[in-house]
Design a protein around this motif. Structure first.
Motif, short mmCIF file in Angstrom:
data_model
loop_
_atom_site.label_atom_id
_atom_site.label_comp_id
_atom_site.label_asym_id
_atom_site.label_seq_id
_atom_site.Cartn_x
_atom_site.Cartn_y
_atom_site.Cartn_z
N ASP A 1 -1.91 -26.41 -13.17
CA ASP A 1 -1.85 -25.33 -12.16
C ASP A 1 -0.03 -25.18 -12.28
O ASP A 1 0.32 -26.02 -12.17
CB ASP A 1 -2.23 -25.57 -10.57
N ARG A 2 0.63 -23.48 -12.79
CA ARG A 2 2.13 -23.22 -12.37
C ARG A 2 2.31 -23.62 -10.94
O ARG A 2 3.06 -24.13 -11.35
CB ARG A 2 1.68 -22.02 -13.66
N ASN A 3 1.28 -23.45 -10.25
CA ASN A 3 2.30 -23.56 -8.99
C ASN A 3 1.72 -25.04 -8.56
O ASN A 3 3.25 -24.98 -7.50
CB ASN A 3 1.06 -23.34 -7.72
N ASP A 4 1.47 -25.68 -9.16
CA ASP A 4 1.92 -27.42 -9.09
C ASP A 4 2.73 -28.13 -10.23
O ASP A 4 2.61 -29.36 -9.99
CB ASP A 4 0.45 -28.21 -8.92
N THR A 5 3.68 -27.29 -10.99
CA THR A 5 4.59 -27.58 -11.77
C THR A 5 6.01 -27.48 -11.28
O THR A 5 6.13 -26.35 -10.90
CB THR A 5 3.80 -27.03 -12.81
N HIS A 6 6.28 -27.88 -12.11
CA HIS A 6 7.57 -27.63 -11.34
C HIS A 6 8.93 -27.05 -12.96
O HIS A 6 8.55 -27.38 -13.67
CB HIS A 6 9.14 -28.89 -11.10
N ALA A 7 9.87 -26.27 -12.65
CA ALA A 7 10.78 -25.65 -13.95
C ALA A 7 11.64 -25.84 -14.00
O ALA A 7 12.43 -25.81 -12.72
CB ALA A 7 10.15 -23.63 -14.07
N TYR A 8 12.04 -26.36 -15.12
CA TYR A 8 13.50 -26.76 -14.93
C TYR A 8 13.78 -26.11 -15.70
O TYR A 8 13.88 -25.61 -16.56
CB TYR A 8 13.72 -28.09 -15.36
N GLY A 9 15.97 -26.64 -15.92
CA GLY A 9 16.56 -25.80 -16.56
C GLY A 9 18.06 -25.77 -15.97
O GLY A 9 17.98 -27.25 -14.86
N TRP A 10 18.89 -25.51 -16.58
CA TRP A 10 20.46 -25.66 -15.79
C TRP A 10 20.54 -24.20 -15.56
O TRP A 10 21.11 -23.39 -16.74
CB TRP A 10 20.81 -26.36 -16.76
N SER A 11 21.53 -24.58 -14.79
CA SER A 11 21.91 -22.77 -14.26
C SER A 11 23.94 -23.12 -14.91
O SER A 11 23.99 -24.09 -15.54
CB SER A 11 22.55 -22.97 -13.03
N PRO A 12 24.46 -22.30 -15.38
CA PRO A 12 25.45 -21.71 -15.70
C PRO A 12 26.88 -22.82 -14.99
O PRO A 12 27.32 -23.23 -15.84
CB PRO A 12 26.33 -20.48 -16.28
N ALA A 13 26.41 -22.80 -13.67
CA ALA A 13 27.58 -23.50 -13.19
C ALA A 13 26.76 -24.96 -13.38
O ALA A 13 27.73 -26.07 -13.60
CB ALA A 13 27.45 -23.36 -11.79
N ARG A 14 26.02 -25.35 -13.20
CA ARG A 14 25.48 -26.88 -13.85
C ARG A 14 26.32 -27.15 -14.74
O ARG A 14 26.48 -28.51 -15.25
CB ARG A 14 23.86 -27.27 -13.02
N PHE A 15 25.70 -26.56 -15.81
CA PHE A 15 26.02 -26.91 -17.21
C PHE A 15 27.64 -27.09 -17.58
O PHE A 15 27.66 -28.18 -18.24
CB PHE A 15 25.29 -25.86 -18.02
N ILE A 16 28.54 -26.13 -16.94
CA ILE A 16 29.92 -26.28 -17.03
C ILE A 16 30.31 -27.08 -16.25
O ILE A 16 30.80 -28.43 -16.73
CB ILE A 16 30.87 -25.26 -17.11
N SER A 17 30.04 -27.48 -14.74
CA SER A 17 30.13 -29.08 -13.94
C SER A 17 29.82 -29.98 -14.59
O SER A 17 31.06 -31.29 -14.01
CB SER A 17 30.15 -28.40 -12.18
N ALA A 18 28.55 -30.22 -14.73
CA ALA A 18 28.31 -31.26 -15.51
C ALA A 18 28.52 -32.36 -16.98
O ALA A 18 28.66 -33.14 -17.58
CB ALA A 18 26.50 -31.56 -15.88
#
Length: 651
Positions: free
Chosen positions: A317-334
């Motif tokens: 179930d997609r409602n029981d799964t977390h979508a992940y990725g990185w925002s531009p702010a996180r991509f640059i700061s990390a």
């Protein structure tokens, strides 16, 4: 004869009185005389000697050394390969010395046969002969620790009770730290001290074997289950609720159902019934359940920046799964630009990447009124407030402490996804463009800048879905986090693995991680190859070298151990081998030749383990899991059945 030693007349025993006065002669039968009293093998009244019938005798026709010996097996017993055994002898001071070993080979023949055709005559009893079986025993330890060979002709027993504990060095393990790592070939538990897994005395696990046959990932999951889901493991970990585990699902999304019960785990299924008996032996529980505290992460589907992320997954179930990725702010700061590439190596390309990474951090400002992680790229020298530092660590602190006020969209270029970042960078580092700025190039040549931009454009379509406003990274809030990467391009898989591990590593380096983190990563030869270099390889080598002290434990698996950086495999305290290719067997230097040959034909589900405390490789088996490891194994729950019935009623 010399004048200093006058001749003496022999006495009635044939020994001179002068010699008798100098030394005390001991009759031969006091030590060992097989024609009379065999005192070394006289074990009556000695403490701890097993009271059961011996299964054989130490072979007197071959040498018995401190490392290996042969034993003649009693025909009343079937002494199998990999059995732990013990023998004993009386020392000259009337104390007892025990030798503990493991059976490494068993052979048999007719004594008296000289030609193949003698076999029929021996069977028909027309030719005298004696059938016998011989077991080769590799010694593991002695108790007490005395480097002496076993006594020829001494009885040999199967190691049981206190003797099995000594054979497995359980007496050398602290109270409560013994973790069962499988069952031996006689369905008895084999243990390892947790201190060699948690970093106190050692850390890391290396699992090798053929794909689909050696069950590498299955064994890694078994170890996690023993640590997190059994009373034995919880006690060894000190009951810590802060320890975490992360599993990367690289070969399909099957590992995304670990929190579901296995549909074969019941008494009416032959495999399930056998597994239940084995689990009962391992942990004292007949019917264990699936992993209990699990979060599943899947990459977000491609969508416009700022939209609600939807996980790309079909097995749950997609409602029981977390979508992940990185925002531009996180991509640059990390500093995740470092992990976009796999082929920069050292030199000018690597140098310009470092310059661009720092410049992005210095130019990044929050977008006023935005909560999705979009940013504004604007010249820091033209902004008011505290000046932006020019070093990575200082600029990072400046960004994280929110000393940068949000800028309006018109103050610079608004960045909402990876395409925006790449377009901005290309404009800054390419000569002849309107935005060209030499400070972004680090004085490299124009050709190097162009090569760098080409690699950026190449990576963009492979990583586009992973970097955009509105995405959140994997946070490891649950005890076990499964990160699905199988649907991504190989470049995307490397990026996700590196970005997640970089976050974990940073937390432990900064002492902000609440407990230990166990990382399960298959196909290690792809992420940390022995030849060549890449940022993720350096990260994994660093984890292997320093993770023990910082609390990051790597459980790595690979088909080809010869292709993995030796700095990683050499740091593993527990080495595990399933069925492996002949061309890779020579890489397993910790296995003796016979065991190395056996690893090429070993049955699926059987592994050979090697650990620091036990100085001999031990084959083990581990039971079929109570949790599903593929979609076809997921058991339907009562609620699932009710939902299906309700759906049919609506139709």
């Amino acid at each position: 004869m010399s004048d200093d030693f006058p001749a003496a007349e022999p006495n009635s025993d044939g020994v001179s009185d002068a010699i008798q006065g100098e030394i005390e002669l001991v009759p031969l039968h006091r030590v060992e005389d097989v024609t009379g009293e065999d005192r070394r093998n006289d074990l009556d009244s000695l403490p701890g000697v097993p009271g059961s019938d011996p299964v054989g005798l130490v072979d007197a026709s071959t040498d018995a050394s401190t490392q290996i010996a042969n034993a003649i097996v009693d025909e009343r017993f079937d002494l199998a390969l990999d059995t732990f055994v013990v023998t004993a002898q009386r020392l000259v001071d009337d104390t007892v010395l025990f030798h503990y070993g493991i059976v490494t080979e068993v052979s048999g023949r007719f004594e008296g046969a000289e030609m193949a055709t003698d076999t029929a005559r021996l069977v028909a009893a027309t030719l005298p002969g004696q059938r016998y079986r011989r077991a080769e025993v590799s010694w593991i330890r002695t108790h007490p620790e005395r480097y002496l060979p076993p006594s020829s002709g001494a009885p040999l027993w199967i190691a049981e009770d206190i003797h099995r504990r000594r054979a497995l060095f359980l007496d050398k393990m602290a109270e409560g730290e013994a973790i069962a790592i499988g069952l031996d070939m006689n369905d008895e538990r084999v243990f390892m001290p947790y201190s060699f897994l948690n970093g106190d005395r050692g850390a890391h696990v290396s699992i090798s074997g053929k794909s689909g046959v050696a069950t590498k990932t299955s064994y890694a999951l078994f170890l996690l289950y023993m640590l997190f889901e059994t009373e034995q493991g919880i006690a060894a970990r000190g009951g810590s609720a802060h320890d975490r585990a992360v599993v990367f699902s690289v070969k399909g999304s099957d590992l995304c159902v670990l929190d579901r019960p296995n549909n074969r785990f019941h008494v009416d299924d032959e495999v399930g019934a056998e597994a239940m008996a084995q689990w009962s032996t391992l942990v004292g529980e007949v019917n264990p359940g699936p992993f209990g505290n699990v979060a599943v992460y899947a990459p977000a589907e491609e969508a416009e920046p700022g939209t609600e992320p939807v996980p790309d997954i079909s097995v749950r179930d997609r409602n029981d799964t977390h979508a992940y990725g990185w925002s531009p702010a996180r991509f640059i700061s990390a500093g995740l630009l470092e992990y976009v590439f796999d082929d920069l190596e050292s030199g000018q390309l690597s140098f310009i990447e470092q310059v661009v990474r720092l410049q992005l951090l210095r130019w990044a400002w929050p977008l006023a009124g935005d909560e999705s992680g979009a940013i504004v790229l604007a010249d820091p020298d033209l902004q008011t407030g505290d000046p932006v530092p020019s070093t990575w660590e200082s600029a990072g602190r400046h960004f994280r402490t929110k000393k940068r006020a949000g800028l309006a969209a018109g103050a610079g270029m608004v960045v909402r996804d990876l395409d925006d970042i790449v377009a901005f960078v290309a404009d800054k580092v390419t000569e002849g463009t309107a935005g060209f700025d030499p400070s972004w190039c680090g004085a490299v040549s124009a050709a190097t800048s162009q090569a760098f931009v080409r690699r950026l454009w190449k990576a963009t379509p492979r990583l586009r879905r992973l970097v955009r406003a509105g995405l959140a990274e994997v946070d490891l809030a649950r005890q076990l986090s499964v990160v699905d990467v199988h649907a991504l391009h190989a470049d995307g898989q490397r990026f996700v693995v590196a970005a997640v591990l970089d976050h974990v590593w940073s937390q432990h380096e900064n002492s902000t991680a609440p407990g230990k983190t166990f990382v399960v990563l298959d196909e290690l030869n792809k992420y940390a190859p022995r030849q060549g270099g890449s940022p993720i390889r350096h990260l994994l080598v660093d984890i292997a070298a320093r993770g023990r002290s910082l609390g990051v434990i790597l459980i790595g698996a690979q088909q080809n151990p010869s292709g993995v950086d030796r700095d990683i495999t050499n740091n593993a305290a527990l080495e595990v081998v399933g069925q492996i290719k002949a061309s890779e067997a020579m890489e397993l230097g910790f296995l003796p030749p016979a065991m190395r040959a056996r690893a090429q034909i070993i049955a699926p589900g059987t592994m050979i383990t090697n650990q620091p405390l036990l100085p001999a490789p031990v084959p083990i088996r581990f039971p079929y899991p109570p949790y599903a490891t593929r979609v076809a194994e997921v058991a339907s729950s009562a609620s699932d059945a009710a939902d299906a019935a309700a759906f049919l009623d609506r139709e």
